[in-house]
Design a protein around this motif. Structure first.
Motif, short mmCIF file in Angstrom:
data_model
loop_
_atom_site.label_atom_id
_atom_site.label_comp_id
_atom_site.label_asym_id
_atom_site.label_seq_id
_atom_site.Cartn_x
_atom_site.Cartn_y
_atom_site.Cartn_z
N MET A 72 0.73 -1.25 0.01
CA MET A 72 0.15 0.01 -0.07
C MET A 72 1.03 1.29 -0.02
SD MET A 72 -2.34 -1.15 3.01
CE MET A 72 -3.45 0.48 2.93
N SER A 73 0.35 2.39 -0.53
CA SER A 73 0.97 3.54 -0.47
C SER A 73 1.12 4.02 0.81
CB SER A 73 0.60 4.51 -1.56
OG SER A 73 -0.70 5.09 -1.22
N ALA A 74 2.11 4.85 1.00
CA ALA A 74 2.39 5.69 2.44
C ALA A 74 0.90 6.29 2.89
CB ALA A 74 3.30 6.50 2.53
N GLU A 75 0.44 6.88 1.70
CA GLU A 75 -0.92 7.78 1.99
C GLU A 75 -2.05 7.01 2.44
OE1 GLU A 75 1.01 8.23 -0.58
OE2 GLU A 75 1.88 10.24 -0.59
N THR A 76 -2.42 5.99 1.41
CA THR A 76 -3.39 5.01 1.69
C THR A 76 -3.33 4.45 3.31
OG1 THR A 76 -2.82 4.30 -0.31
CG2 THR A 76 -4.78 3.51 0.52
N LEU A 77 -2.02 4.24 3.38
CA LEU A 77 -1.94 3.41 4.83
C LEU A 77 -2.12 4.42 5.68
CD1 LEU A 77 -1.00 0.80 6.25
CD2 LEU A 77 1.16 1.87 6.27
N GLU A 78 -1.75 5.61 5.98
CA GLU A 78 -2.02 6.66 6.88
C GLU A 78 -3.34 6.91 7.16
OE1 GLU A 78 0.48 8.57 8.54
OE2 GLU A 78 1.81 7.35 8.31
N GLU A 79 -4.08 7.06 5.71
CA GLU A 79 -5.41 7.42 5.90
C GLU A 79 -6.35 6.14 6.40
OE1 GLU A 79 -9.25 6.84 4.85
OE2 GLU A 79 -8.03 5.90 3.70
N ALA A 80 -5.89 4.93 6.23
CA ALA A 80 -6.49 4.07 6.69
C ALA A 80 -6.28 3.99 8.17
CB ALA A 80 -6.04 2.41 6.27
N LEU A 81 -5.39 4.34 8.77
CA LEU A 81 -5.07 4.15 10.36
C LEU A 81 -5.28 5.53 11.10
CD1 LEU A 81 -2.13 1.61 10.32
CD2 LEU A 81 -4.48 1.22 10.57
N MET A 82 -5.62 6.53 10.41
CA MET A 82 -5.68 7.52 11.06
C MET A 82 -6.60 7.86 12.24
SD MET A 82 -6.42 10.63 8.10
CE MET A 82 -6.55 12.25 8.93
N TYR A 83 -7.82 7.50 12.02
CA TYR A 83 -8.70 7.55 12.89
C TYR A 83 -8.97 6.31 13.76
CZ TYR A 83 -12.83 9.88 15.19
OH TYR A 83 -13.49 10.37 15.88
N GLU B 306 3.35 -0.24 -11.85
CA GLU B 306 4.74 -0.09 -11.86
C GLU B 306 5.31 0.47 -10.66
OE1 GLU B 306 6.90 1.35 -15.49
OE2 GLU B 306 7.43 3.08 -14.23
N VAL B 307 4.37 1.65 -10.21
CA VAL B 307 4.74 2.20 -9.01
C VAL B 307 4.54 1.35 -7.68
CG1 VAL B 307 3.71 3.94 -7.13
CG2 VAL B 307 4.33 4.67 -9.80
N LYS B 308 3.63 0.60 -7.71
CA LYS B 308 3.16 -0.38 -6.76
C LYS B 308 4.57 -1.44 -6.58
CE LYS B 308 -1.35 -2.01 -5.75
NZ LYS B 308 -2.53 -2.74 -5.99
N ASN B 309 5.00 -1.92 -8.02
CA ASN B 309 5.85 -2.74 -8.02
C ASN B 309 7.26 -2.02 -7.28
OD1 ASN B 309 4.92 -5.22 -8.68
ND2 ASN B 309 5.19 -4.66 -10.80
N ILE B 310 7.46 -0.80 -7.47
CA ILE B 310 8.66 -0.16 -7.16
C ILE B 310 8.72 -0.08 -5.86
CG2 ILE B 310 10.19 1.97 -7.33
CD1 ILE B 310 9.33 2.27 -10.11
N ARG B 311 7.56 0.22 -5.24
CA ARG B 311 7.50 0.41 -3.85
C ARG B 311 7.73 -0.83 -2.90
NH1 ARG B 311 2.31 1.92 -3.53
NH2 ARG B 311 2.90 4.45 -3.60
N MET B 312 7.00 -1.86 -3.51
CA MET B 312 7.43 -3.35 -2.99
C MET B 312 8.63 -3.41 -2.91
SD MET B 312 5.89 -5.72 -1.95
CE MET B 312 6.94 -6.67 -0.90
N ILE B 313 9.35 -3.36 -3.96
CA ILE B 313 11.05 -3.63 -4.08
C ILE B 313 11.87 -2.69 -3.24
CG2 ILE B 313 12.90 -3.77 -5.35
CD1 ILE B 313 11.16 -4.44 -7.79
N LEU B 314 11.38 -1.51 -3.11
CA LEU B 314 12.28 -0.63 -2.16
C LEU B 314 11.97 -0.86 -0.75
CD1 LEU B 314 12.34 2.64 -4.34
CD2 LEU B 314 14.06 0.99 -3.93
N ARG B 331 3.92 -7.67 -9.21
CA ARG B 331 2.81 -7.79 -10.04
C ARG B 331 3.06 -7.88 -11.62
NH1 ARG B 331 1.09 -7.85 -4.98
NH2 ARG B 331 -0.93 -6.62 -4.58
N ASN B 332 2.59 -8.61 -12.41
CA ASN B 332 2.99 -8.74 -13.70
C ASN B 332 2.82 -7.29 -14.44
OD1 ASN B 332 3.09 -11.43 -13.52
ND2 ASN B 332 1.33 -11.91 -14.58
N VAL B 333 4.03 -7.13 -15.26
CA VAL B 333 4.12 -5.81 -16.15
C VAL B 333 3.22 -5.84 -17.21
CG1 VAL B 333 6.13 -5.24 -14.93
CG2 VAL B 333 6.18 -6.56 -17.18
#
Lengths: 214, 335
Positions: A72-83, B306-314, B331-333
């Motif tokens: 999950m992206s940082a934003e989505t995660l934070e949003e999910a847990l913010m309240y 792609e962004v999801k994959n990069i995030r996962m890897i990093l 995820r498959n590309v």
């Protein structure tokens, strides 16, 4: 070495009383130390057990959390847990362990939500990973244990402090104060005996002189 | 599509050129194999991300790159799209995200929130003002109704989940209705599939939480091809039934494999990956189209993956996850 006192009979009596008191104190403190150590060991063992258990659970929860974070992206995660859905009210009281005042926690977890069927998960299902569910689950179960551990660790710390203090007192009594007093008592007794002997000799001498004159 | 598809000629041309610059499997594989987060970032610096990577102070701030990239791609597609209101639909979820954050922040009486996406179609400042004043008149009608309803409901229940559930549902209602009205078949197909897959996942999660059907009904997104009744009837049944019931649907493979791993290992990883791959597969039709909306949507989705994959890897690399754990989540590309 010895305590500087006037070698008088009054002083001797006083000193003897003090010595008796010191001996009694020594015995009491020694008993206290032994009991403290017993309590300490009891808690340390429990502490170790609990700590290991919590560390294991936390590692797991964090691992899961990390995976949730990774998908999950940082934003989505934070949003999910913010309240938060729960609030913890913590009450701190004192408990007396061998006159060591350790904190005792009582807590109440209350939901901030009012709905009957609200859950502990403060987020919706779209866009959040199910791996978050499991880590929230574990984490919320850990909270009471963490508090228990905090209480235990603090009391162990305080007990350790107290043991150190008591031990120092016992040792000071046993190896310094009491021997010193013994010494002084001996010194005074000897002094008194000496002067008594001196007085006696003088008396005999005087008697001799008086007898010779007559 | 009612309009003449040739109006897409230019946009598709641009997209075709951009598509080749998406990270391919080889690049991702090299990032996975990298020894550390910094090493993985170096691989990224050889790609389109070079400019963004160069500005980065530390690998820990990588989220900034990803956000920038999404922002850039969305504004680019908006610019070249002959029908920006359609490509905007892809960004609506960011608006909804922002609205969720702002609503929650308001109820928490916090103002400091840097977790907004600067991507959506509604400007953040405007949105903020609306939420503070509780005046949602300028929002799209569906969002407005939802926001007003939430304001009312939250005052009673104080349950933050209500915000998410209600806005998620509104989001997909809006998306699917808009796609239908515009007769954008590819978008409708995309959103319907997303809804179905989300419902399958919700079903599994609700089932594990041991919640009742009332709750499932609240979390269910109604616009999909799979009906609520289908799930509700299965809520009390063993999990195998789900795979059986869906055996005839498009989701058979996703569900049977995903559920198997769910039962064996208790993780939903596989299902989540397969779901994303399923959508990618669906959108790959856009690669064969000379004109039309499909390539644009495909590209946007490909970028998100792609962004999801990069995030996962990093994230994995920075925290020293085993390579296998990263790889099974990739995820498959698209290309």
């Amino acid at each position: 070495m010895e305590i500087r006192v006037n070698p008088t009979r009054m002083e001797l009596n006083r000193l003897k009383k003090r010595l008796q008191m010191a001996l009694r104190g020594h015995k009491l403190l020694k008993d206290k130390r032994d009991e403290l150590i017993r309590q300490f060991l009891l808690r340390v063992r429990k502490n170790k057990e609990l700590r290991e258990q919590i560390e294991k659970e936390l590692t797991e929860a964090f691992a899961k959390f990390l995976l949730a974070r990774a998908v999950m992206s940082a934003e989505t995660l934070e949003e999910a847990l913010m309240y938060p859905t729960a609030r913890l009210a913590l009450k701190v009281e004192k408990q007396n362990i061998m006159s060591v005042y350790a904190p005792r926690f009582t807590w109440e977890q209350e939901k901030t939500t009012r709905g009957e069927d609200s859950s502990i998960y403060p987020y919706g299902f779209v866009g959040t990973s199910a791996e978050l569910d499991t880590s929230i689950d574990t984490l919320s179960g850990i909270m009471p244990k963490l508090l228990e551990l905090a209480e235990l660790e603090k009391s162990v710390q305080l007990l350790a402090d107290e043991i150190e203090k008591t031990r120092r007192r016992v040792n000071a009594l046993e190896y310094v104060l009491i021997p010193k007093m013994h010494e002084t008592v001996r010194y005074i007794t000897m002094k008194l005996d000496e002067s008594e002997r001196g007085a006696l000799t003088r008396l005999m001498k005087v008697k001799d002189i008086v007898r010779a004159k007559v | 599509m009612p309009v003449n598809e040739t109006i897409f000629a230019y946009a598709v041309g641009r997209i075709r050129a951009l598509e080749t610059r998406l990270l391919d499997k080889g690049k991702l594989e090299r990032m996975v194999e990298a020894a550390s987060g910094d090493e993985a970032l170096k691989v990224l610096a050889e790609t389109d991300y070079a400019g963004l990577v160069a500005e980065l102070a530390s690998v820990h701030d990588f989220e900034k790159i990803l956000q920038e990239e999404i922002k850039r791609v969305f504004s680019l597609v908006k610019k070249i799209s002959p029908q920006p209101y359609l490509t905007d639909l892809m960004g609506l979820k960011y608006d909804v995200h922002n609205l969720k954050v702002l609503l929650k922040a308001k109820y928490l009486e916090e103002t400091n929130h840097d977790i907004l996406f600067p991507v959506g179609t509604i400007q953040i400042d405007k949105l903020r003002a609306m939420v503070t004043e509780e005046n949602f008149r300028d929002l799209p009608v569906a969002l407005r109704t939802a926001a007003e309803q939430i304001t009312e409901e939250f005052a009673v229940s104080r349950d933050p989940q209500v915000i998410d559930l209600s806005l998620d549902r509104t989001l997909y209602d809006m998306l699917i209705t808009a796609a239908r009205n515009e007769r954008a078949a590819v978008l409708e197909g995309l959103f319907v599939r997303e809804v179905d897959l989300a419902n399958i996942k919700t079903f599994l999660r609700v089932k594990r939480m041991g919640r009742n059907k009332e709750f499932f009904k609240k979390a269910f997104l109604p616009q999909g091809r799979l009906t609520a009744d289908l799930f509700i009837n299965l809520l009390e049944e063993p999990l195998e039934f789900l795979a059986d019931r869906l055996a005839m649907s498009d989701y058979a493979a996703v569900v049977s494999e995903g559920v198997r791993e769910w039962q064996e290992k208790g993780t939903i990883t596989r299902l989540e990956k397969l779901s994303d791959d399923f959508i990618t597969d669906y959108l790959q039709q856009g690669k064969r189209m000379p004109f039309g909306l499909e390539p644009l949507i495909g590209y946007l989705y490909a970028k998100e993956i792609e962004v999801k994959n990069i995030r996962m890897i990093l994230v994995g690399k920075i925290n020293g996850l085993p390579i296998e754990a990263i790889r099974e989540r990739l995820r498959n590309v698209y290309i």
